[in-house]
Design a protein around this motif. Structure first.
Motif, mmCIF file in Angstrom:
data_model
loop_
_atom_site.group_PDB
_atom_site.id
_atom_site.type_symbol
_atom_site.label_atom_id
_atom_site.label_comp_id
_atom_site.label_asym_id
_atom_site.label_seq_id
_atom_site.Cartn_x
_atom_site.Cartn_y
_atom_site.Cartn_z
ATOM 1 N N LYS A 65 32.242 47.261 55.900
ATOM 2 C CA LYS A 65 30.782 47.170 55.876
ATOM 3 C C LYS A 65 30.156 48.519 56.190
ATOM 4 N N ARG A 66 30.697 49.196 57.188
ATOM 5 C CA ARG A 66 30.144 50.505 57.568
ATOM 6 C C ARG A 66 30.250 51.486 56.406
ATOM 7 N N TYR A 67 31.395 51.512 55.737
ATOM 8 C CA TYR A 67 31.564 52.404 54.592
ATOM 9 C C TYR A 67 30.572 52.061 53.481
ATOM 10 N N PHE A 68 30.420 50.758 53.220
ATOM 11 C CA PHE A 68 29.540 50.330 52.130
ATOM 12 C C PHE A 68 28.074 50.613 52.450
ATOM 13 N N LEU A 69 27.631 50.200 53.642
ATOM 14 C CA LEU A 69 26.218 50.327 53.981
ATOM 15 C C LEU A 69 25.802 51.773 54.222
ATOM 16 N N SER A 70 26.727 52.599 54.698
ATOM 17 C CA SER A 70 26.372 53.999 54.959
ATOM 18 C C SER A 70 26.041 54.750 53.675
ATOM 19 N N ARG A 71 26.443 54.184 52.539
ATOM 20 C CA ARG A 71 26.128 54.812 51.249
ATOM 21 C C ARG A 71 24.791 54.333 50.686
ATOM 22 N N GLN A 72 24.186 53.343 51.346
ATOM 23 C CA GLN A 72 22.913 52.808 50.858
ATOM 24 C C GLN A 72 21.754 53.611 51.445
ATOM 25 N N VAL A 73 21.690 54.883 51.097
ATOM 26 C CA VAL A 73 20.708 55.782 51.708
ATOM 27 C C VAL A 73 19.282 55.468 51.272
ATOM 28 N N ASP A 74 19.119 54.686 50.201
ATOM 29 C CA ASP A 74 17.768 54.353 49.765
ATOM 30 C C ASP A 74 17.172 53.213 50.580
ATOM 31 N N GLN A 75 17.984 52.656 51.507
ATOM 32 C CA GLN A 75 17.535 51.582 52.395
ATOM 33 C C GLN A 75 16.941 50.416 51.599
ATOM 34 N N ASN A 107 23.952 60.625 60.448
ATOM 35 C CA ASN A 107 25.345 60.606 60.914
ATOM 36 C C ASN A 107 26.045 59.289 60.597
ATOM 37 N N GLY A 108 25.391 58.458 59.778
ATOM 38 C CA GLY A 108 26.034 57.238 59.306
ATOM 39 C C GLY A 108 25.882 56.029 60.198
ATOM 40 N N GLU A 109 25.125 56.142 61.295
ATOM 41 C CA GLU A 109 24.918 54.989 62.163
ATOM 42 C C GLU A 109 23.968 53.997 61.498
ATOM 43 N N LEU A 110 24.173 52.723 61.811
ATOM 44 C CA LEU A 110 23.422 51.664 61.147
ATOM 45 C C LEU A 110 22.565 50.889 62.144
ATOM 46 N N SER A 111 21.383 50.498 61.707
ATOM 47 C CA SER A 111 20.534 49.620 62.516
ATOM 48 C C SER A 111 19.527 48.959 61.588
ATOM 49 N N PHE A 112 18.915 47.885 62.081
ATOM 50 C CA PHE A 112 17.854 47.236 61.334
ATOM 51 C C PHE A 112 16.510 47.798 61.793
#
Length: 228
Positions: A65-75, A107-112
């Protein structure tokens, strides 16, 4: 009946049921169930057997999930949660929908995204979430980590469980009172694995999550959210 009441009742019933059954000498300890802030820490040991297998699956899904979502830079990914929340001074939980977009830092960290009108758990659980980082790293490297770590004042316990086909991770934090450690925070989540969904957007997502924290007044701050 509110969702948090159903979850709590299920935990109590499962705990009572397990207490009625005698454990075999070679049976691995089950996932600790903490139903009271006055219940001391239990089940300390290595993550082995079924827990290790489920832990590897969960950590792998969290990493994917981290790999996949970190590429979704367009949010562009929008999520909808049903949230139940109870503050320390409240006697009943409030229920509401929370629509949020994923935020990806440089830096690739994820949050809502935070929404003042519909508060929710904004952190996104991944394989490098602070309390999961070392455990997941060892599991994904084929090692056998301990489920409990900390110091003389506080401890954290990570446990995994396959509950009726659902992959569960529980993060419990403890503080020392007298000579024993007692919980003050319990974060429990059901994680979707690749075997649970074909939609890559949802692999590794916490489809259900319940967060409990002990309040200074002896009550419980509670928030649960279900991904729709």
């Amino acid at each position: 009946m509110k969702i948090y009441q159903i979850l709590f009742l299920s935990i109590v019933l499962m705990t009572l049921h397990s207490c009625k059954q005698e454990k075999k000498a070679d049976e691995a300890p089950s996932t600790p169930r903490y139903t009271s802030w006055d219940q001391a820490i239990q089940g300390i040991g290595d993550i082995t057997g079924d827990q290790k297998e489920v832990g590897e699956q969960i950590c792998r899904s969290l990493q994917d999930k981290r790999y996949f979502l970190s590429r979704q830079v367009d949010q562009s990914l929008l999520f909808n949660f049903v949230v139940n929340k109870k503050e320390c001074v409240e006697t009943k939980a409030k229920s509401y929908n929370a629509f949020t977009r994923l935020r990806v830092t440089r830096n690739g960290e994820l949050s809502f995204e935070e929404n003042s009108r519909s508060r929710m758990l904004n952190d996104v659980l991944t394989d490098i979430t602070p309390n999961l980082k070392d455990v997941c790293a060892k599991l994904l490297n084929g090692e056998t980590p301990s489920n409990t770590f900390g110091d003389d004042r506080t401890k954290t316990q990570i446990t995994f469980q396959n509950a009726n086909g659902k992959a569960i991770v529980q993060i419990a934090q403890f503080e020392k009172r007298g000579n024993l450690f007692f919980p003050y925070l319990i974060d429990r989540a059901q994680i979707l694995r690749d075997s649970d969904t074909r939609d890559s957007r949802y692999i590794g997502m916490a489809i259900e999550r319940a967060f409990n924290q002990r309040c200074l007044n002896g009550q419980t701050y509670y928030i649960s959210q279900v991904l729709k």
